[in-house]
Write an enzyme that holds these catalytic residues in place. Structure first.
Site, PDB file in Angstrom:
ATOM      1  N   ASP A  33      -6.184  -0.420  -7.234  1.00 18.47           N
ATOM      2  CA  ASP A  33      -6.471   1.584  -6.374  1.00 18.47           C
ATOM      3  C   ASP A  33      -7.832   1.663  -6.704  1.00 18.47           C
ATOM      4  OD1 ASP A  33      -5.919   3.733  -6.160  1.00 18.47           O
ATOM      5  OD2 ASP A  33      -6.750   4.280  -7.837  1.00 18.47           O
ATOM      6  N   ASN A  89     -15.858   9.878  -1.271  1.00 19.17           N
ATOM      7  CA  ASN A  89     -15.912  10.105  -0.328  1.00 19.17           C
ATOM      8  C   ASN A  89     -16.424  11.583  -0.181  1.00 19.17           C
ATOM      9  OD1 ASN A  89     -14.210   8.539   1.319  1.00 19.17           O
ATOM     10  ND2 ASN A  89     -12.101   9.216   0.711  1.00 19.17           N
ATOM     11  N   ASP A 117     -14.747   4.797   4.626  1.00 19.30           N
ATOM     12  CA  ASP A 117     -13.474   3.460   5.829  1.00 19.30           C
ATOM     13  C   ASP A 117     -13.796   2.565   5.689  1.00 19.30           C
ATOM     14  OD1 ASP A 117     -12.345   5.896   6.090  1.00 19.30           O
ATOM     15  OD2 ASP A 117     -12.640   5.860   8.154  1.00 19.30           O
ATOM     16  N   GLU A 160      -6.383   4.934  -0.467  1.00 15.58           N
ATOM     17  CA  GLU A 160      -6.801   3.438  -1.221  1.00 15.58           C
ATOM     18  C   GLU A 160      -6.672   3.009  -2.498  1.00 15.58           C
ATOM     19  OE1 GLU A 160      -7.287   7.287  -4.159  1.00 15.58           O
ATOM     20  OE2 GLU A 160      -7.065   6.690  -2.297  1.00 15.58           O
TER      21      GLU A 160
END
Length: 364
Positions: free
Chosen positions: A219, A227, A236, A263
């Site tokens: 993770d 983000n 991305d 993620e």
């Protein structure tokens, strides 16, 4: 795709003209050899002698087609006892009446493959007889059946080549479709569907061979904050780089890297002990960290890091694949709770009282 192949010509080193699957009799060498019905036999002999490749002659009477005599049949009758005396100084009509056979007449627009089929359907004694080709109304030519069969053979070879190309293209297209169906569109690694099917397959294989099966869940630490700070486009891009780094760190062809969701990434490691899986997890963690992707909002590092949970099992009827996933997820949670940017793992064992399946934890 197939229509495009149909127009491809044969290669230039072939003895025939360039042919394709739609070539007709007009593409072949047709012999113009019409003679009048009243001509004498010796004149036909001279004609055939002067043209050694001529397969026969076409008989015409007042501009109308009457019949055909092949070279083979003409010479056969002329070589019979008294053949020269009977036919040499008489109109060819006499020999024709004696040697008359069924004549195959085809239109000039007949496909070569169809003409070859018609030719081979004749009686055995007629197989070598030339074919009369009507290239225009009342205009006839002769085609040597040997040449027809050579052309048909070349077209068959062409068809085989084209089918081979077609199957190659179809196989490539199928492989591409399979990749699209089993790959994550963003990162290019395996998708969740591929993960589920591969885990199930490995489970049965490891159970049959009594081998260890390991799973790593990874993770990206504080990815939501990443983000929010850098934007989803940057997020991305980061996921793509992280996926590439994980793929680089996982070195065996049989190991599978998949995007598990958001993620999170998962790595399936067949034939791998807990110790070996923890080594892979550490290699993944360091490889991702070496990317040095800036993350100013991370609470554990100035760059992107991973937390990893590792679980190992010897598949058996006492376990389910979901238990391996749950164990790896629990260790991932513990890695996050104990500071992130680290991995934790454990080995699942058959429980005595079935109240617990977890062995003592291992931490990297």
């Amino acid at each position: 795709m197939l229509n495009a192949f149909l127009s491809l010509p044969l290669s230039s080193n072939r003895s025939q003209q360039d042919l394709c699957l739609e070539s007709t009799l007009r593409s072949l060498s047709l012999h113009d050899c019409q003679i009048e019905y009243h001509q004498l036999g010796w004149e036909v002999t001279q004609t055939l002698k002067a043209n050694p490749l001529l397969p026969g002659v076409i008989l015409m009477k007042q501009g109308q087609f009457t019949g055909m005599i092949s070279r083979r049949r003409f010479l056969e009758y002329m070589s019979r006892p008294y053949g020269l005396e009977l036919f040499s100084k008489r109109p060819i009509e006499c020999l024709y009446r004696s040697a008359e056979t069924e004549t195959l007449i085809l239109n000039g627009d007949t496909l070569i493959v169809a003409a070859a089929r018609h030719s081979l359907q004749r009686a055995a004694e007629l197989l070598y007889e030339p074919i009369v080709v009507e290239v225009a109304p009342q205009v006839y030519r002769l085609l040597d059946v040997h040449e027809l069969l050579i052309a048909q053979s070349q077209i068959h070879e062409l068809a085989t080549e084209l089918l081979t190309q077609l199957y190659t293209h179809l196989e490539a297209a199928n492989q591409q479709l399979l990749r699209l169906a089993t790959s994550d569109g963003l990162t290019g690694v395996a998708n969740r569907h591929r993960f589920d099917s591969y885990l199930d397959s490995c489970w049965h294989q490891m159970q049959a061979s009594n081998s260890a099966l390991s799973l790593i869940l990874c993770d990206v630490d504080f990815f939501k904050k990443y983000n929010d700070t850098y934007g989803h486009q940057a997020g991305d891009d980061t996921l793509r780089q992280v996926a590439g780094a994980i793929q680089q760190a996982v070195q065996r062809p049989e190991d599978l890297v998949a995007r598990y969701g958001g993620e999170e990434f998962a790595v399936i490691l067949p034939h791998t002990s807990l110790e070996g899986a923890l080594q892979v997890a550490e290699r993944i963690r360091l490889t991702v960290k070496a990317l040095k992707i800036a993350h100013v909002c991370s609470e554990v590092s100035e760059c992107i890091t991973l937390s990893l949970g590792v679980a190992t099992i010897f598949p058996s009827s006492n376990f389910l694949p979901a238990m391996l996933i749950a164990a790896a997820d629990e260790k991932l949670y513990q890695a996050k709770q104990t500071g992130r940017d680290r991995s934790q793992g454990h080995l699942l064992r058959i429980p005595r009282d079935r109240s617990s399946v977890f062995a003592p934890s291992a931490t990297s």
